[in-house]
Write an enzyme that holds these catalytic residues in place. Sequence first.
Site, PDB file in Angstrom:
ATOM      1  N   ASP A  28       7.625   2.225  -5.280  1.00 16.83           N
ATOM      2  CA  ASP A  28       9.048   2.517  -5.084  1.00 16.83           C
ATOM      3  C   ASP A  28       9.477   3.743  -5.896  1.00 16.83           C
ATOM      4  O   ASP A  28       8.946   3.995  -6.979  1.00 16.83           O
ATOM      5  CB  ASP A  28       9.859   1.285  -5.511  1.00 16.83           C
ATOM      6  CG  ASP A  28      11.280   1.335  -4.989  1.00 16.83           C
ATOM      7  OD1 ASP A  28      11.593   2.189  -4.140  1.00 16.83           O
ATOM      8  OD2 ASP A  28      12.100   0.505  -5.441  1.00 16.83           O
ATOM      9  N   ARG A  32      14.174   8.795  -4.931  1.00 16.67           N
ATOM     10  CA  ARG A  32      14.850   9.259  -6.154  1.00 16.67           C
ATOM     11  C   ARG A  32      14.095  10.410  -6.811  1.00 16.67           C
ATOM     12  O   ARG A  32      14.693  11.333  -7.346  1.00 16.67           O
ATOM     13  CB  ARG A  32      14.996   8.080  -7.144  1.00 16.67           C
ATOM     14  CG  ARG A  32      16.239   7.251  -6.887  1.00 16.67           C
ATOM     15  CD  ARG A  32      16.161   5.912  -7.538  1.00 16.67           C
ATOM     16  NE  ARG A  32      15.271   5.022  -6.813  1.00 16.67           N
ATOM     17  CZ  ARG A  32      14.839   3.855  -7.267  1.00 16.67           C
ATOM     18  NH1 ARG A  32      15.193   3.451  -8.464  1.00 16.67           N
ATOM     19  NH2 ARG A  32      14.059   3.096  -6.530  1.00 16.67           N
ATOM     20  N   HIS A  45       7.834  11.195  -0.408  1.00 16.80           N
ATOM     21  CA  HIS A  45       6.774  10.371   0.191  1.00 16.80           C
ATOM     22  C   HIS A  45       5.439  11.129   0.171  1.00 16.80           C
ATOM     23  O   HIS A  45       4.389  10.534  -0.054  1.00 16.80           O
ATOM     24  CB  HIS A  45       7.146   9.982   1.624  1.00 16.80           C
ATOM     25  CG  HIS A  45       8.368   9.101   1.697  1.00 16.80           C
ATOM     26  ND1 HIS A  45       8.558   8.026   0.851  1.00 16.80           N
ATOM     27  CD2 HIS A  45       9.459   9.132   2.517  1.00 16.80           C
ATOM     28  CE1 HIS A  45       9.717   7.438   1.150  1.00 16.80           C
ATOM     29  NE2 HIS A  45      10.272   8.091   2.147  1.00 16.80           N
ATOM     30  N   SER A  73       7.940  -1.156   5.308  1.00 19.63           N
ATOM     31  CA  SER A  73       8.307  -2.549   5.546  1.00 19.63           C
ATOM     32  C   SER A  73       8.969  -2.696   6.913  1.00 19.63           C
ATOM     33  O   SER A  73       9.445  -1.709   7.492  1.00 19.63           O
ATOM     34  CB  SER A  73       9.262  -3.031   4.449  1.00 19.63           C
ATOM     35  OG  SER A  73      10.544  -2.521   4.685  1.00 19.63           O
ATOM     36  N   GLU A  75      11.667  -3.767   7.362  1.00 20.14           N
ATOM     37  CA  GLU A  75      13.084  -3.395   7.169  1.00 20.14           C
ATOM     38  C   GLU A  75      13.274  -1.871   7.098  1.00 20.14           C
ATOM     39  O   GLU A  75      14.380  -1.367   7.252  1.00 20.14           O
ATOM     40  CB  GLU A  75      13.629  -4.027   5.875  1.00 20.14           C
ATOM     41  CG  GLU A  75      13.793  -5.545   5.918  1.00 20.14           C
ATOM     42  CD  GLU A  75      12.462  -6.313   5.838  1.00 20.14           C
ATOM     43  OE1 GLU A  75      11.522  -5.832   5.165  1.00 20.14           O
ATOM     44  OE2 GLU A  75      12.351  -7.371   6.476  1.00 20.14           O
ATOM     45  N   ASN A  76      12.184  -1.136   6.859  1.00 21.79           N
ATOM     46  CA  ASN A  76      12.305   0.327   6.734  1.00 21.79           C
ATOM     47  C   ASN A  76      12.668   1.021   8.049  1.00 21.79           C
ATOM     48  O   ASN A  76      13.033   2.202   8.052  1.00 21.79           O
ATOM     49  CB  ASN A  76      11.026   0.949   6.163  1.00 21.79           C
ATOM     50  CG  ASN A  76      10.825   0.680   4.682  1.00 21.79           C
ATOM     51  OD1 ASN A  76       9.704   0.683   4.184  1.00 21.79           O
ATOM     52  ND2 ASN A  76      11.920   0.454   3.948  1.00 21.79           N
ATOM     53  N   SER A 204      11.137  -7.696  -2.444  1.00 16.29           N
ATOM     54  CA  SER A 204      11.389  -7.000  -1.178  1.00 16.29           C
ATOM     55  C   SER A 204      10.468  -7.465  -0.045  1.00 16.29           C
ATOM     56  O   SER A 204       9.948  -6.652   0.716  1.00 16.29           O
ATOM     57  CB  SER A 204      11.257  -5.481  -1.357  1.00 16.29           C
ATOM     58  OG  SER A 204      12.257  -5.019  -2.228  1.00 16.29           O
ATOM     59  N   GLU A 215       1.076 -12.339 -11.627  1.00 17.56           N
ATOM     60  CA  GLU A 215       1.875 -11.837 -12.742  1.00 17.56           C
ATOM     61  C   GLU A 215       2.638 -10.612 -12.249  1.00 17.56           C
ATOM     62  O   GLU A 215       2.079  -9.777 -11.526  1.00 17.56           O
ATOM     63  CB  GLU A 215       0.971 -11.443 -13.919  1.00 17.56           C
ATOM     64  CG  GLU A 215       0.263 -12.612 -14.558  1.00 17.56           C
ATOM     65  CD  GLU A 215       1.227 -13.623 -15.179  1.00 17.56           C
ATOM     66  OE1 GLU A 215       2.291 -13.202 -15.676  1.00 17.56           O
ATOM     67  OE2 GLU A 215       0.909 -14.826 -15.164  1.00 17.56           O
TER      68      GLU A 215
HETATM   69  C1  FPP Z   1       9.832   3.387  -1.468  1.00 13.66           C
HETATM   70  O1  FPP Z   1      10.502   4.482  -2.049  1.00 13.66           O
HETATM   71  C2  FPP Z   1       8.683   3.878  -0.763  1.00 13.66           C
HETATM   72  C3  FPP Z   1       8.490   3.739   0.576  1.00 13.66           C
HETATM   73  C4  FPP Z   1       9.443   3.057   1.460  1.00 13.66           C
HETATM   74  C5  FPP Z   1       7.321   4.312   1.213  1.00 13.66           C
HETATM   75  C6  FPP Z   1       6.069   4.315   0.393  1.00 13.66           C
HETATM   76  C7  FPP Z   1       5.179   5.344   0.967  1.00 13.66           C
HETATM   77  C8  FPP Z   1       4.331   6.114   0.296  1.00 13.66           C
HETATM   78  C9  FPP Z   1       4.048   5.964  -1.138  1.00 13.66           C
HETATM   79  C10 FPP Z   1       3.624   7.192   0.970  1.00 13.66           C
HETATM   80  C11 FPP Z   1       3.059   6.760   2.233  1.00 13.66           C
HETATM   81  C12 FPP Z   1       1.656   6.348   2.093  1.00 13.66           C
HETATM   82  C13 FPP Z   1       0.935   6.147   3.184  1.00 13.66           C
HETATM   83  C14 FPP Z   1      -0.492   5.824   3.089  1.00 13.66           C
HETATM   84  C15 FPP Z   1       1.601   6.213   4.485  1.00 13.66           C
HETATM   85  P1  FPP Z   1      11.968   4.801  -1.567  1.00 13.66           P
HETATM   86  O2  FPP Z   1      11.879   5.781  -0.466  1.00 13.66           O
HETATM   87  O3  FPP Z   1      12.678   3.542  -1.214  1.00 13.66           O
HETATM   88  O4  FPP Z   1      12.540   5.451  -2.849  1.00 13.66           O
HETATM   89  P2  FPP Z   1      14.021   5.278  -3.428  1.00 13.66           P
HETATM   90  O5  FPP Z   1      14.205   3.828  -3.715  1.00 13.66           O
HETATM   91  O6  FPP Z   1      13.986   6.119  -4.658  1.00 13.66           O
HETATM   92  O7  FPP Z   1      14.953   5.803  -2.387  1.00 13.66           O
END
Ligand code: FPP
Length: 253
Positions: A28, A32, A45, A73, A75-76, A204, A215
């Site tokens: 996560d 930000r 990302h 997810s 939800e994304n 989440s 843990e």
């Molecule tokens: C959460 O951060 C992250 C995600 C929803 C996506 C995670 C994806 C990656 C690390 C890269 C993708 C990797 C592959 C292999 C496809 P956020 O966007 O919710 O951050 P925020 O809470 O700061 O807005």
Amino acid sequence: MSAGPASDVTNVVSGQQPGLSHVAIIMDGNGRWAKARGLPRAAGHERGVEALRRTVEAAGNLGIRYLTVFSFSTENWRRPAAEVNALFSLLKAYVQRDLSRLKREGVRVRIIGLRDGLPADVAALVDKAERETAANDTFFLTIAFNYGGREEIARAARGVAEAVAEGRMKAEEVTEATFSGFLDTDGMPDPDLLIRTSGEYRLSNFLLWQCAYSELVFMDVLWPDFDQACLEDALTKYRERERRFGAVLPGAV
Ligand code: FPP
């Protein structure tokens, strides 16, 4: 079969603390990280994928055999279409660029979550990655993509109901162990440690069944900044914990 709660309890009751084989991560803070630099969220990302590469490497260095990460997810889908498409493109690019190396290094890749609903090209690449690494067993990288814990459990329940209705299984044979076999993580041990970055304190909808006794370590670092030192910090916190799995440790009052 998986080294689930039952075998962990056996270890604890015998006074033998189970080792750490499986780390799960909620990656996560990409948004930000990008915002703090005046960049579009997709840039966060992209840097998140680099952090994932570093973490796979670091996990191998530290003797971890299973790494499961939350990439997208169920939800994304509520995010802007451009961001959703950027995440699809990044998964594709990751598989295209890294598959031959992962294959060579003995990494078995598995993508968990709902395959239906993924664009056809993404689904085809994901199938290819799983097929071409199916015989590997040095390291197990599992990417949760279009994944939701409740959806996975509901889908497993549907699988069990169908098996019972078709006479392949008896209702009394439905146990924690047999039910686990219907989950996307069939055959994997449960996570010993779940890490969430970015200072948020939530699951989440990630691995709800599997993390029953994991843990939890919450870290302030934003995912794109995650590296081996961060993973080592999390492992240090894990080692300070006493895992009891509901039992009383030998020698305790
Ligand atoms: C959460 O951060 C992250 C995600 C929803 C996506 C995670 C994806 C990656 C690390 C890269 C993708 C990797 C592959 C292999 C496809 P956020 O966007 O919710 O951050 P925020 O809470 O700061 O807005």
